[in-house]
Design an enzyme around this catalytic site. Structure first.
Site, PDB file in Angstrom:
ATOM      1  N   ASP A  80       0.848  -1.190   0.000  1.00 22.80           N
ATOM      2  CA  ASP A  80       0.000   0.000   0.000  1.00 22.80           C
ATOM      3  C   ASP A  80       0.896   1.256   0.000  1.00 22.80           C
ATOM      4  OD1 ASP A  80      -2.403   1.324   0.080  1.00 22.80           O
ATOM      5  OD2 ASP A  80      -2.940   0.745   2.121  1.00 22.80           O
ATOM      6  N   HIS A  81       0.378   2.359  -0.491  1.00 21.99           N
ATOM      7  CA  HIS A  81       1.088   3.654  -0.503  1.00 21.99           C
ATOM      8  C   HIS A  81       2.597   3.593  -0.310  1.00 21.99           C
ATOM      9  CE1 HIS A  81      -2.633   5.795  -0.807  1.00 21.99           C
ATOM     10  NE2 HIS A  81      -3.119   4.924   0.041  1.00 21.99           N
ATOM     11  N   GLU A 134      -2.321   6.408  -7.560  1.00 19.93           N
ATOM     12  CA  GLU A 134      -3.404   7.199  -6.997  1.00 19.93           C
ATOM     13  C   GLU A 134      -3.340   8.581  -7.641  1.00 19.93           C
ATOM     14  OE1 GLU A 134      -4.321   6.610  -2.777  1.00 19.93           O
ATOM     15  OE2 GLU A 134      -3.973   8.747  -2.550  1.00 19.93           O
ATOM     16  N   GLY A 186      -8.945   7.775   6.589  1.00 17.33           N
ATOM     17  CA  GLY A 186      -9.360   8.123   7.944  1.00 17.33           C
ATOM     18  C   GLY A 186     -10.860   8.261   8.055  1.00 17.33           C
TER      19      GLY A 186
END
Ligand SMILES: [Zn+2]
Length: 289
Positions: A80-81, A134, A186
């Site tokens: 991820d990221h 992204e 979040g």
């Protein structure tokens, strides 16, 4: 076993989404796998740079592979990221099934150049590794927030445009794209995350020509999840919700049994709490009542 690419394509054709859940440790992995196995559904485990440096890159690969081989269950691993080419390379070399290069903070030119370098590395690694990028601002932290972070694209004008998405995919060759369509990392306290723009999802999917991933799934309403999947989302990321479930179960267990010192007893309720969240989300993403 079919590849992650096959499972993503299958999900898209069937109008469902694959759940992507992050882990920080073995308990999280066990909770997620327990739910995926009970529902007989493919699942993706994600580790951010922070999460994978805590567990260890090689250790994460070994853990996920052990479950895949032991139970012959489609469980995959995504980096991820990842904010550098070196980080992407490390994950691919270690055996990750998919990587996300996140160049959101770079200039568009630098983002495109590095993403393309990641895609070339993946294509030449000898395995079928998916590369995701992204595009757009959806904030950064998987935590509880007081307000929507500044810069998050809640206004249509700041969301990813179908034209930008198409040109980015064409120039980089990525397999998957994570757009900004009202989603954010979040959860806003009180459950007031922004609404998802499903028309925009459909337009981006159409223009970009690759499967789409919805990041920041925690805090999104059930209705928005269902319409997002219908509009063209085939993978959904959940992290904050499972962190919260894990932590809350741990706090309760410690308060209820202050003399307990066996980690496997202290942490068992957290595994169950993670499994319960994942079970609920996987059912929703797959139209299971
Ligand atoms: Zn994300």
């Amino acid at each position: 076993m079919k590849s992650l690419r096959d499972y993503v394509n299958d999900a898209e054709q069937r109008g469902v989404a694959i759940g992507h859940f992050n882990i920080s440790n073995l308990e999280g992995l066990h909770g997620i796998f327990q739910a995926a196995r009970a529902l007989n559904l493919p699942v993706v485990i994600g580790t951010s740079e922070g999460e994978r440096s805590f567990i260890g890159v090689a250790e994460t690969v070994a853990l996920v592979r052990a479950l895949r081989d032991t139970y012959n269950h489609p469980i995959f691993l995504n980096a991820d990221h990842t904010y550098s080419f070196e980080g992407v390379k490390e994950a691919i070399d270690a055996g990750y099934d998919a990587v996300i290069f996140d160049g959101a903070k770079l200039s568009l030119e630098e983002n495109i150049a590095t993403t393309r370098k990641c895609v070339e590395y993946a294509r030449n690694c000898g395995r079928d590794v998916l590369v995701e990028a992204e595009l757009g601002n959806i904030g950064q932290s998987s935590k509880m927030l007081d307000v929507i972070p500044e810069g998050v694209a809640t206004d249509e004008a700041f969301m990813t445009s179908p034209e930008d998405a198409a040109s980015f995919v064409r120039q980089t060759g990525v397999d998957l794209l994570a757009p900004a369509v009202g989603n954010m990392h979040g959860m806003v306290k009180g459950g007031h995350n922004p609404k998802i723009n499903t028309e925009r999802i459909a337009a981006i999917r159409n223009a970009a020509g690759v499967p789409l991933v919805l990041h920041g799934g925690s805090g999104i309403s059930d209705e928005d999840f269902i319409s997002s999947v219908k509009a063209g989302i085939s993978t959904i990321h959940i992290n904050t919700e499972i962190r919260l479930a894990y932590r809350d179960a741990l706090v309760q267990t410690l308060a209820a049994s202050p003399d307990e010192i066996a980690p496997y007893k202290i942490l068992a309720p957290s595994v169950e709490a993670v499994a319960a969240v994942v079970m609920k989300r996987l059912k929703l993403f797959n139209g299971i009542k």
